[in-house]
Design a protein around this motif. Structure first.
Motif, short mmCIF file in Angstrom:
data_model
loop_
_atom_site.label_atom_id
_atom_site.label_comp_id
_atom_site.label_asym_id
_atom_site.label_seq_id
_atom_site.Cartn_x
_atom_site.Cartn_y
_atom_site.Cartn_z
N MET A 1 0.84 -1.18 0.00
CA MET A 1 0.00 0.00 0.00
C MET A 1 0.89 1.24 0.00
SD MET A 1 -3.00 0.85 2.67
CE MET A 1 -4.48 1.06 1.75
N SER A 2 0.52 2.21 -0.80
CA SER A 2 1.34 3.41 -0.91
C SER A 2 1.10 4.34 0.27
CB SER A 2 1.02 4.15 -2.22
OG SER A 2 -0.29 4.69 -2.14
N ASP A 3 2.05 5.22 0.47
CA ASP A 3 1.99 6.20 1.54
C ASP A 3 1.31 7.45 1.00
OD1 ASP A 3 2.39 7.56 3.88
OD2 ASP A 3 4.53 7.89 3.55
N ASP A 4 -0.02 7.51 1.10
CA ASP A 4 -0.79 8.61 0.54
C ASP A 4 -0.85 9.76 1.54
OD1 ASP A 4 -2.57 10.35 -0.58
OD2 ASP A 4 -4.20 8.91 -0.83
N LYS A 5 -0.04 10.78 1.33
CA LYS A 5 0.02 11.91 2.25
C LYS A 5 -1.20 12.82 2.12
CE LYS A 5 5.05 11.84 2.43
NZ LYS A 5 5.23 10.65 1.63
N ASN A 6 -2.03 12.61 1.11
CA ASN A 6 -3.25 13.39 0.96
C ASN A 6 -4.38 12.83 1.82
OD1 ASN A 6 -2.22 15.26 -0.91
ND2 ASN A 6 -2.45 13.74 -2.53
N HIS A 7 -4.27 11.57 2.22
CA HIS A 7 -5.26 10.94 3.08
C HIS A 7 -4.66 10.83 4.47
CE1 HIS A 7 -8.63 8.53 4.28
NE2 HIS A 7 -7.81 7.63 4.78
N THR A 8 -4.97 11.81 5.30
CA THR A 8 -4.37 11.84 6.63
C THR A 8 -5.36 11.37 7.66
OG1 THR A 8 -5.05 14.13 6.95
CG2 THR A 8 -2.84 13.76 6.03
N GLY A 9 -4.86 11.00 8.82
CA GLY A 9 -5.71 10.60 9.92
C GLY A 9 -6.36 11.80 10.57
N SER A 10 -7.05 11.54 11.64
CA SER A 10 -7.72 12.59 12.37
C SER A 10 -6.69 13.56 12.95
CB SER A 10 -8.54 11.96 13.49
OG SER A 10 -9.10 12.95 14.31
N PRO A 11 -6.92 14.87 12.84
CA PRO A 11 -5.95 15.83 13.37
C PRO A 11 -5.87 15.83 14.90
CG PRO A 11 -7.89 16.96 12.56
CD PRO A 11 -8.03 15.51 12.19
N ASP A 12 -6.83 15.19 15.56
CA ASP A 12 -6.78 15.14 17.02
C ASP A 12 -6.21 13.81 17.53
OD1 ASP A 12 -9.00 13.68 16.27
OD2 ASP A 12 -10.19 14.28 17.98
N ARG A 13 -5.71 12.99 16.62
CA ARG A 13 -5.09 11.71 16.97
C ARG A 13 -3.68 11.67 16.42
NH1 ARG A 13 -8.03 10.43 20.91
NH2 ARG A 13 -10.20 10.15 20.45
N ILE A 14 -2.77 11.16 17.22
CA ILE A 14 -1.37 11.06 16.80
C ILE A 14 -1.10 9.63 16.35
CG2 ILE A 14 1.03 11.17 17.58
CD1 ILE A 14 0.14 13.44 19.46
N SER A 15 -0.69 9.50 15.11
CA SER A 15 -0.36 8.19 14.55
C SER A 15 1.16 8.06 14.47
CB SER A 15 -0.96 8.05 13.15
OG SER A 15 -0.49 6.87 12.54
N LEU A 16 1.67 7.00 15.05
CA LEU A 16 3.11 6.76 15.00
C LEU A 16 3.47 5.73 13.93
CD1 LEU A 16 3.88 6.70 18.83
CD2 LEU A 16 4.11 8.60 17.23
N GLY A 17 2.53 5.42 13.05
CA GLY A 17 2.73 4.39 12.04
C GLY A 17 3.36 4.87 10.75
#
Length: 57
Positions: A1-17
């Protein structure tokens, strides 16, 4: 799966993945990656709780 920087997670959650999210959060919060990981381990991935833990903005 590609690293799609246009599809981000919730801005109130920190993803370390994803490297770009770690970079963005460490820059935004003014902390090192190890400090960010410590904070997330301590209080979970809520950005507000991490900010409180780190005592930043």
């Amino acid at each position: 799966m590609s690293d799609d920087k246009n599809h981000t997670g919730s801005p109130d959650r920190i993803s370390l993945g994803e490297d770009h999210e770690i970079r963005d959060w460490t820059t935004s919060l003014g902390v090192s990656e190890s400090e960010l990981r410590e904070a997330v381990d301590a209080v979970g991935n809520s950005a507000g709780k991490v900010r409180e833990y780190l005592k930043v903005g």
